[in-house]
Motif scaffolding. Structure first.
Motif, PDB file in Angstrom:
ATOM      1  N   LEU A  96       0.927  -1.036  -0.104  1.00 17.86           N
ATOM      2  CA  LEU A  96      -0.007   0.017  -0.017  1.00 17.86           C
ATOM      3  C   LEU A  96       0.896   1.206  -0.049  1.00 17.86           C
ATOM      4  O   LEU A  96       0.770   2.248  -0.790  1.00 17.86           O
ATOM      5  CB  LEU A  96      -0.894   0.053   1.238  1.00 17.86           C
ATOM      6  CG  LEU A  96      -1.889   1.335   1.389  1.00 17.86           C
ATOM      7  CD1 LEU A  96      -2.887   1.311   0.214  1.00 17.86           C
ATOM      8  CD2 LEU A  96      -2.650   1.453   2.745  1.00 17.86           C
ATOM      9  N   TYR A  98       3.818   1.717  -1.326  1.00 21.24           N
ATOM     10  CA  TYR A  98       4.420   1.928  -2.459  1.00 21.24           C
ATOM     11  C   TYR A  98       3.411   2.670  -3.393  1.00 21.24           C
ATOM     12  O   TYR A  98       3.612   3.277  -4.028  1.00 21.24           O
ATOM     13  CB  TYR A  98       5.024   0.348  -3.364  1.00 21.24           C
ATOM     14  CG  TYR A  98       5.404   0.750  -4.347  1.00 21.24           C
ATOM     15  CD1 TYR A  98       6.476   1.539  -4.774  1.00 21.24           C
ATOM     16  CD2 TYR A  98       4.872  -0.106  -5.637  1.00 21.24           C
ATOM     17  CE1 TYR A  98       7.046   1.589  -5.783  1.00 21.24           C
ATOM     18  CE2 TYR A  98       5.449  -0.086  -6.733  1.00 21.24           C
ATOM     19  CZ  TYR A  98       6.403   1.073  -7.042  1.00 21.24           C
ATOM     20  OH  TYR A  98       7.037   1.117  -8.392  1.00 21.24           O
ATOM     21  N   ALA A  99       2.222   1.934  -3.444  1.00 22.46           N
ATOM     22  CA  ALA A  99       1.243   2.448  -4.375  1.00 22.46           C
ATOM     23  C   ALA A  99       0.977   3.839  -4.155  1.00 22.46           C
ATOM     24  O   ALA A  99       0.705   4.690  -5.066  1.00 22.46           O
ATOM     25  CB  ALA A  99      -0.168   1.388  -4.086  1.00 22.46           C
ATOM     26  N   LYS A 102       3.115   6.956  -5.115  1.00 23.59           N
ATOM     27  CA  LYS A 102       2.969   7.381  -6.557  1.00 23.59           C
ATOM     28  C   LYS A 102       2.070   8.577  -6.656  1.00 23.59           C
ATOM     29  O   LYS A 102       0.906   8.316  -6.393  1.00 23.59           O
ATOM     30  CB  LYS A 102       2.489   6.123  -7.718  1.00 23.59           C
ATOM     31  CG  LYS A 102       3.625   5.146  -7.713  1.00 23.59           C
ATOM     32  CD  LYS A 102       4.525   5.084  -8.543  1.00 23.59           C
ATOM     33  CE  LYS A 102       5.469   4.424  -8.572  1.00 23.59           C
ATOM     34  NZ  LYS A 102       6.967   4.889  -8.993  1.00 23.59           N
TER      35      LYS A 102
ATOM     36  N   LEU B  34      -0.322  -1.521  -9.626  1.00 21.91           N
ATOM     37  CA  LEU B  34      -0.173  -0.556  -8.438  1.00 21.91           C
ATOM     38  C   LEU B  34      -1.397  -0.617  -7.737  1.00 21.91           C
ATOM     39  O   LEU B  34      -1.448  -0.858  -6.477  1.00 21.91           O
ATOM     40  CB  LEU B  34       0.134   0.850  -8.872  1.00 21.91           C
ATOM     41  CG  LEU B  34       1.370   1.410  -9.076  1.00 21.91           C
ATOM     42  CD1 LEU B  34       1.420   2.887  -9.624  1.00 21.91           C
ATOM     43  CD2 LEU B  34       2.580   1.208  -8.174  1.00 21.91           C
ATOM     44  N   LEU B  35      -2.613  -0.569  -8.376  1.00 18.60           N
ATOM     45  CA  LEU B  35      -3.901  -0.672  -7.723  1.00 18.60           C
ATOM     46  C   LEU B  35      -4.169  -2.056  -7.171  1.00 18.60           C
ATOM     47  O   LEU B  35      -4.693  -2.064  -6.001  1.00 18.60           O
ATOM     48  CB  LEU B  35      -4.998  -0.370  -8.633  1.00 18.60           C
ATOM     49  CG  LEU B  35      -5.039   1.183  -9.193  1.00 18.60           C
ATOM     50  CD1 LEU B  35      -5.741   1.320 -10.266  1.00 18.60           C
ATOM     51  CD2 LEU B  35      -5.420   1.907  -7.971  1.00 18.60           C
ATOM     52  N   MET B  37      -2.072  -3.918  -5.871  1.00 14.39           N
ATOM     53  CA  MET B  37      -1.396  -3.787  -4.557  1.00 14.39           C
ATOM     54  C   MET B  37      -1.710  -3.108  -3.477  1.00 14.39           C
ATOM     55  O   MET B  37      -1.750  -3.590  -2.210  1.00 14.39           O
ATOM     56  CB  MET B  37       0.243  -3.410  -5.032  1.00 14.39           C
ATOM     57  CG  MET B  37       1.164  -4.269  -5.478  1.00 14.39           C
ATOM     58  SD  MET B  37       3.033  -3.572  -5.244  1.00 14.39           S
ATOM     59  CE  MET B  37       2.921  -2.885  -7.055  1.00 14.39           C
ATOM     60  N   ALA B  38      -2.723  -1.985  -3.703  1.00 13.05           N
ATOM     61  CA  ALA B  38      -3.109  -1.431  -2.669  1.00 13.05           C
ATOM     62  C   ALA B  38      -4.482  -2.221  -2.482  1.00 13.05           C
ATOM     63  O   ALA B  38      -5.096  -1.769  -1.438  1.00 13.05           O
ATOM     64  CB  ALA B  38      -3.596   0.133  -3.315  1.00 13.05           C
ATOM     65  N   LEU B  39      -5.016  -3.332  -3.302  1.00 12.93           N
ATOM     66  CA  LEU B  39      -6.296  -3.760  -3.128  1.00 12.93           C
ATOM     67  C   LEU B  39      -6.679  -4.361  -1.798  1.00 12.93           C
ATOM     68  O   LEU B  39      -7.346  -4.169  -0.929  1.00 12.93           O
ATOM     69  CB  LEU B  39      -6.742  -4.590  -4.168  1.00 12.93           C
ATOM     70  CG  LEU B  39      -8.162  -5.059  -4.434  1.00 12.93           C
ATOM     71  CD1 LEU B  39      -8.948  -3.708  -4.293  1.00 12.93           C
ATOM     72  CD2 LEU B  39      -8.419  -6.021  -5.169  1.00 12.93           C
ATOM     73  N   ALA B  41      -5.249  -4.085   1.182  1.00  8.19           N
ATOM     74  CA  ALA B  41      -5.184  -2.989   2.178  1.00  8.19           C
ATOM     75  C   ALA B  41      -6.513  -2.268   2.320  1.00  8.19           C
ATOM     76  O   ALA B  41      -7.161  -2.145   3.311  1.00  8.19           O
ATOM     77  CB  ALA B  41      -4.110  -1.907   2.198  1.00  8.19           C
TER      78      ALA B  41
END
Lengths: 297, 326
Positions: A96, A98-99, A102, B34-35, B37-39, B41
């Motif tokens: 999270l 790292y995302a 950006k 990227l999204l 990876m955030a999912l 959390a």
């Protein structure tokens, strides 16, 4: 004139030395006192008056503790939750982080807000318990792992660190055709080792010290962590004054005639010693981590 | 090597700038990893942070356990502010708030100045090794669980414990003090335990602030003939003022968090009148006695007030922080 300056300085340093030595003693003597009681002969401990030195050296209490099924199982559960929970937690936090590092990320602001908001407002214990119940985590081992995966505070620490990393390597990899997933695992994670070590140690200590989730969210004796077993021993000690003689007799028979006091102290030491062992490593890292956080604020 | 990277780097920033103007769907596709990876959390925060917030609704119904949690909201009877007025009108409200605020303020009075004094003292020590030793030792209790700290305090403060022994040895008291049998002692015990546990750790932030003071200030003070005490008074303390003010405001913002672990683990029936704070009360009624809706309502009350306090404190801290910078 010069002489008096030196004298004042010496007196000043002596006062500081006395003051800070007092602080050291106030911090360490309680631990020492617990340790002394734990290594004293249990029968002899009942006489009281044990403070700085054991009267009758004996490691019986430790033997009893280390053979106690409840304690052993508690230690096992605690080690398991620490070993499984820490890396999983680090992974989710750093992904999270790292995302969110950006600046062009779609929805970066609302997502960040969504997480920050939870630092200021929460549903409280009762609805939280109900949610855990409805996702079937109550009375399972995973109640130690999954609800503790995320920490917004640590995420901000990691994000701040990632934002400070030089961008060249990442851009280079991108030119070579690497995607964000590859960049994260091959470049960002290895570069973030210092902050991950700091945060990881904090998470691990959190797992080791946590008692409430085990105490309230689990019922099976097999799932109780070391700290929760300690709470049980503590409760027994506190209510022992109000227990009937019969109950006390039955209790001490179960504990193989070791006095509750020495046993309690030995159990306390068993839970404390691992922290004392990893503490020097933590200490080396954490000051730096805290600094990053305070600069951010 | 460097010259090779540079044009590429410029190129990359241009791409990044351009990507801002792309339509949303294209940007989502571009950032799919990227999204992704955030999912996890994001899902996590919805389940473990936002679902409980939604669950606060149970404070407005007469919740009966049984059946799935969220659907039972609709089957339970809506009672409005019944649980809230029940809490405010019961004698408990006054007692709980008194204990919460008293514990917090007493803790603040003792544990707020302690780290500051410790940090200044550590900073003045000339011997490097002694300095390091004090720091290492004083941070230690922060990393020990409350279970162990409670165990230690119960032992030290028992009738035959170390503290009574020392006090008797110094002839300050004749009879041992029964610390845990007199309710009035309890706030002080909690405040001392909080200070003992976190004094060293909280000194870190002051030590960091002291490290940031320009050494020229001390040199100038010395030239003006200031001794060590005067240097502390006229250089160190003024330089720390913004940090002190901000930490104090934030501490005031968290005044309702009087603790749970320390009270729950050290209290007994004899001191409950004084030891019961808002969090232990919520736990006892909500989970132990099974009054789920009542517990949720009390918790809701605390969350709302705490939220207002913390947000206000942050606002004030930010304002003061800005002023002190310029």
């Amino acid at each position: 004139m010069r002489k008096s300056v030196i004298k004042v300085e010496t007196v000043f340093q002596i006062i500081l030395f006395i003051f800070l030595t007092t602080i050291i003693l106030v911090t360490l003597l309680p631990f020492w006192n617990i340790f002394v009681i734990s290594i004293n002969n249990a029968q002899d401990t009942i006489r009281g008056g044990l403070y700085f030195w054991p009267r009758d050296l004996s490691f019986e209490s430790y033997k009893t503790i280390l053979m106690d099924r409840e304690i052993l199982n508690g230690a096992k559960v605690t080690v398991l939750r620490t070993v499984i929970g820490t890396p999983l937690s680090l992974l989710m936090i750093s992904m999270l982080a790292y995302a969110l590092s950006k600046r062009t990320l779609v929805g970066r602001k609302p997502i960040t807000f969504m997480f920050i908001f939870t630092m200021f407002f929460g549903g409280g214990l009762i609805p939280y318990y109900m949610v855990l119940k409805s996702v079937h985590l109550i009375d399972t081992f995973w109640v130690y792992i999954i609800p503790n995966l995320m920490s917004v505070f640590y995420m901000i620490l990691v994000r701040t660190f990632i934002e400070q990393l030089p961008k060249e390597l990442e851009e280079c990899a991108k030119m070579e055709g690497a995607n964000d997933l590859q960049i994260f695992f091959k470049i960002i994670l290895p570069l973030s080792k210092p902050i991950l070590a700091t945060v990881g140690l904090f998470i691990a200590i959190g797992h080791w010290n946590s008692w409430f989730d085990s105490y309230v969210f689990t019922y099976k004796p097999d799932l109780k962590t070391l700290q929760a077993v300690l709470v049980k021993i503590l409760n027994q000690y506190q209510t022992s004054g109000m227990m009937s003689d019969q109950q006390q007799l039955a209790d001490s028979a179960k504990r193989m005639a070791v006095s509750p006091d020495s046993l309690r102290m030995a159990a306390t030491m068993v839970a404390t010693i691992p922290i004392m062992i990893v503490y020097p490593f933590v200490q080396k890292h954490f000051a730096q981590g805290i600094m990053v956080g305070s600069i951010k604020e | 090597m460097k010259t090779q990277i540079l044009p590429k780097f410029q190129n990359a920033t241009r791409i990044e700038k351009k990507s801002k103007k792309l339509p949303l769907i294209k940007r989502v596709i571009e950032q799919k990893y990227l999204l992704l990876m955030a999912l996890p959390a994001i899902i996590w925060v919805f389940i473990f942070s936002y679902a409980p917030m939604y669950g606060l609704y149970m404070g407005f119904v007469d919740y009966k356990p049984g059946g799935p949690f969220f659907s039972s909201f609709f089957t339970s009877e809506f009672v409005g502010f019944k649980w809230f007025s029940y809490f405010f009108e019961s004698g408990d409200f006054f007692r709980i708030m008194r204990n919460t605020l008293a514990t917090s303020f007493l803790s603040l009075i003792i544990s707020f100045p302690a780290p500051l004094i410790l940090a200044i003292a550590i900073n003045e020590v000339n011997n490097r090794y002694f300095k390091k030793t004090v720091q290492t030792v004083s941070y230690l209790p922060h990393f020990i669980s409350w279970v162990i700290v409670a165990n230690i305090f119960l032992t030290l403060l028992s009738a035959e414990g170390l503290v009574n022994n020392i006090l008797q040895g110094l002839h300050l008291i004749d009879e041992p003090i029964l610390f845990f049998q007199e309710g009035k002692n309890f706030w002080g015990i909690i405040a001392s335990a909080n200070t003992w546990k976190d004094m060293g750790f909280n000194s870190i932030i002051y030590l960091a602030a002291i490290a940031g003071i320009n050494p020229n200030m001390y040199e100038a003070a010395k030239v003006d003939g200031a001794n060590r005490f005067q240097q502390i008074l006229y250089v160190t303390l003024p330089a720390l003022k913004p940090t002190i003010v901000i930490l104090l405001i934030l501490a005031l913002g968290g005044i309702l968090n009087a603790g749970f672990d320390q009270q729950y683990l050290m209290q007994n029936d004899m001191v409950l009148e004084y030891s019961d704070v808002i969090d232990t009360y919520t736990y006892r009624y909500g989970l132990q006695n099974g009054m789920f809706s009542y517990g949720a309502a009390v918790g809701f009350f605390k969350s709302i007030v705490a939220f207002i306090l913390v947000v206000t404190a942050n606002r004030v801290a930010k304002k003061i922080g800005d002023n002190s910078l310029f």
